[in-house]
Design a protein around this motif. Structure first.
Motif, short mmCIF file in Angstrom:
data_model
loop_
_atom_site.label_atom_id
_atom_site.label_comp_id
_atom_site.label_asym_id
_atom_site.label_seq_id
_atom_site.Cartn_x
_atom_site.Cartn_y
_atom_site.Cartn_z
N TYR A 176 0.84 -1.20 0.00
CA TYR A 176 0.00 0.00 0.00
C TYR A 176 0.87 1.26 0.00
CZ TYR A 176 -3.53 3.38 1.50
OH TYR A 176 -4.36 4.47 1.58
N ILE A 177 1.95 1.24 0.80
CA ILE A 177 2.88 2.38 0.82
C ILE A 177 3.54 2.56 -0.54
CG2 ILE A 177 5.01 3.25 1.85
CD1 ILE A 177 4.15 1.87 4.45
N LEU A 178 3.97 1.43 -1.15
CA LEU A 178 4.57 1.49 -2.48
C LEU A 178 3.58 2.03 -3.50
CD1 LEU A 178 6.95 0.83 -4.36
CD2 LEU A 178 6.01 -1.48 -4.59
N TYR A 179 2.34 1.58 -3.40
CA TYR A 179 1.30 2.08 -4.30
C TYR A 179 1.10 3.58 -4.12
CZ TYR A 179 -3.39 2.67 -6.25
OH TYR A 179 -4.47 3.12 -6.96
N ASN A 180 1.14 4.04 -2.89
CA ASN A 180 0.99 5.47 -2.62
C ASN A 180 2.15 6.26 -3.21
OD1 ASN A 180 -0.07 7.85 -1.45
ND2 ASN A 180 1.22 7.61 0.34
N ARG A 181 3.35 5.70 -3.17
CA ARG A 181 4.50 6.40 -3.73
C ARG A 181 4.41 6.48 -5.25
NH1 ARG A 181 9.21 6.58 -0.57
NH2 ARG A 181 8.62 7.14 1.56
N LEU A 182 3.95 5.40 -5.88
CA LEU A 182 3.94 5.34 -7.34
C LEU A 182 2.72 6.04 -7.94
CD1 LEU A 182 5.15 1.66 -7.91
CD2 LEU A 182 6.51 3.77 -8.02
N GLY B 165 -0.24 7.33 -5.80
CA GLY B 165 -0.78 8.38 -4.93
C GLY B 165 -2.19 8.06 -4.49
#
Length: 442
Positions: A427-433, A435
């Motif tokens: 989820y954090i990676l998805y938020n970085r890529l 948003g």
């Protein structure tokens, strides 16, 4: 005169208090905005904001309490269970006290055997020897039967020497590995469950080693769960995009009818839908009969589409499809059709107009649907259990196995905790890529 001198401090205090009261009740300084009752406007606004914050907190307090009780506390309990190790501490205190200073180089002496016999005797009387044996058996196969047999016979031991008596009951007590195991696990917290969740364990020398290759199952299940969830998410995007486009651009009457067809399976019992797919996908099912009837297959070469990964992917894609259609439809409905017409009028062909103008505006819906479908898929249990067979099982099925059959709640909690952490990292990676702020439901 003496009385007059004594009254001067009292008069001074009275005058001081009166001046403070007059200062508090006096109007504000010239140029300061005040309310009707003379309170400075800034102070009044601060008080009003504090009251509003208190009222807002009291309004959401029931919801916060509900979330804490039904969500945060269970997760905290699960994470705690993955490291809790109370069995040996509770049922073998005397043995652990003797082994506290043991160097682990050779089998301990008579004192340790006497303490072990006493602990086994008490555990047998309190009927706790089964829990003790089960806990040791998680780490060393055969430890459960060793503890049960020894506890029953140790209950009849009246006096020593206990070393000879216990070795006579079972020669495995002469194995230094079981003593090292007792010493290592005689702590209130352990990392053994977390190691087992990633296919590692302690050996007899208390070294962390990988499990034998034929016993490594958890990492494989984690990989399969994430890969199948990703495949299901991509398939739902491919299927839901044209459906949502039709829903957003058809006349209201036809769109409502199509929406009912999309939601009708969603309103049907999950068990019923899964069972229907078993009927359709089995070797003698509807789809195989249809393929044989039209001549695509012969009767001896029917497709095996159930009780494997294929069955899991097909059934879960159908079940989770509405979770992708609804976010996509809600976003597409807000896109004005004039945009595509404007792009066409400026010279773009239909594909370029769709790719450059329409598709980027639907990314928030795709993002929202992808998050919903992926998170739901990775934790699904019923559908893989019914249609997945041996190769279509997910990590959630293994967690259920340890909770319901093996009763190894510590390992189940460790698997659940790792799954939770992995999902949060994704989820954090998805938020970085992408948003999270771009995720919209309408």
């Amino acid at each position: 005169m003496h009385a007059g001198r004594q009254s001067r401090p009292a008069i001074f205090i009275i005058l001081l208090l009166r001046s403070i009261a007059m200062a508090q009740s006096s109007p504000a300084l010239p140029g300061t905005l005040t309310t009707a009752d003379g309170i400075p406007l800034k102070l009044s606004l601060q008080r009003a904001q504090r009251r509003n914050r208190r009222h807002a907190f009291f309004l959401v307090a029931p919801l916060l309490a509900f979330i804490a009780v039904t969500f945060l506390l269970p997760i905290g309990d699960m994470l705690l269970r993955s490291v809790q190790n109370p069995e040996l501490v509770s049922y073998m205190p005397r043995t652990l006290a003797v082994l506290k200073d043991w160097d682990g180089q050779e089998v301990p002496g008579e004192e340790a055997f006497a303490a072990l016999a006493q602990d086994l005797k008490i555990a047998f009387q309190d009927k706790n020897f089964g829990k003790l044996g089960t806990r040791l058996n998680y780490e060393k196969s055969g430890a459960a039967s060793l503890v049960r047999k020894s506890a029953r016979r140790a209950a009849r031991l009246e006096e020593g020497p206990y070393r000879e008596a216990l070795l006579k009951i079972d020669k495995d007590w002469g194995d230094i590995g079981i003593w090292r195991l007792i010493q290592r696990e005689g702590r209130p917290y352990t990392d053994s469950y977390l190691l087992a969740a990633v296919d590692f364990q302690y050996n007899d020398q208390n070294e962390v080693v990988a499990l034998p290759e034929n016993q490594r199952i958890h990492i494989l299940l984690f990989q399969r769960s994430f890969i199948l969830s990703l495949v299901i998410t991509l398939l739902t995007i491919l299927l839901a995009y044209p459906i949502s486009y039709l829903l957003a651009n058809l006349p209201a009457r036809k769109a409502n009818m199509l929406m009912i067809l999309v939601l009708l399976p969603f309103w049907t019992s999950l068990l019923v839908r899964t069972t229907a797919w078993i009927v359709m996908l089995q070797t003698q099912g509807v789809l195989n009969d249809l393929l044989v009837w039209i001549g695509v297959l012969d009767d001896e070469n029917r497709l095996q589409m159930i009780f494997n990964q294929t069955g899991t992917i097909i059934a879960m894609t159908h079940i989770l499809l509405p979770f992708m259609v609804l976010p996509l439809y809600s976003v597409m409905k807000t896109i004005p059709p004039n945009y595509l017409r404007a792009a066409r009028s400026l010279g773009a062909n239909p594909f370029t107009a769709f790719w450059k103008v329409y598709l980027p505006q639907t990314v928030p819906g795709v993002s929202a649907g992808s998050v919903l479908v992926f998170i739901l898929a990775i934790g699904y249990f019923i559908t893989p259990a019914l249609v997945g067979g041996r190769t279509g099982q997910l990590i959630s099925n293994r967690i259920a196995f340890h909770m319901q059959e093996s009763l190894n709640w510590g390992l189940a909690a460790a698997l659940g905790g790792i799954l939770l952490v992995a999902t949060l990292l994704l989820y954090i990676l998805y938020n970085r890529l992408v948003g999270v702020d771009k995720v919209k439901l309408g």
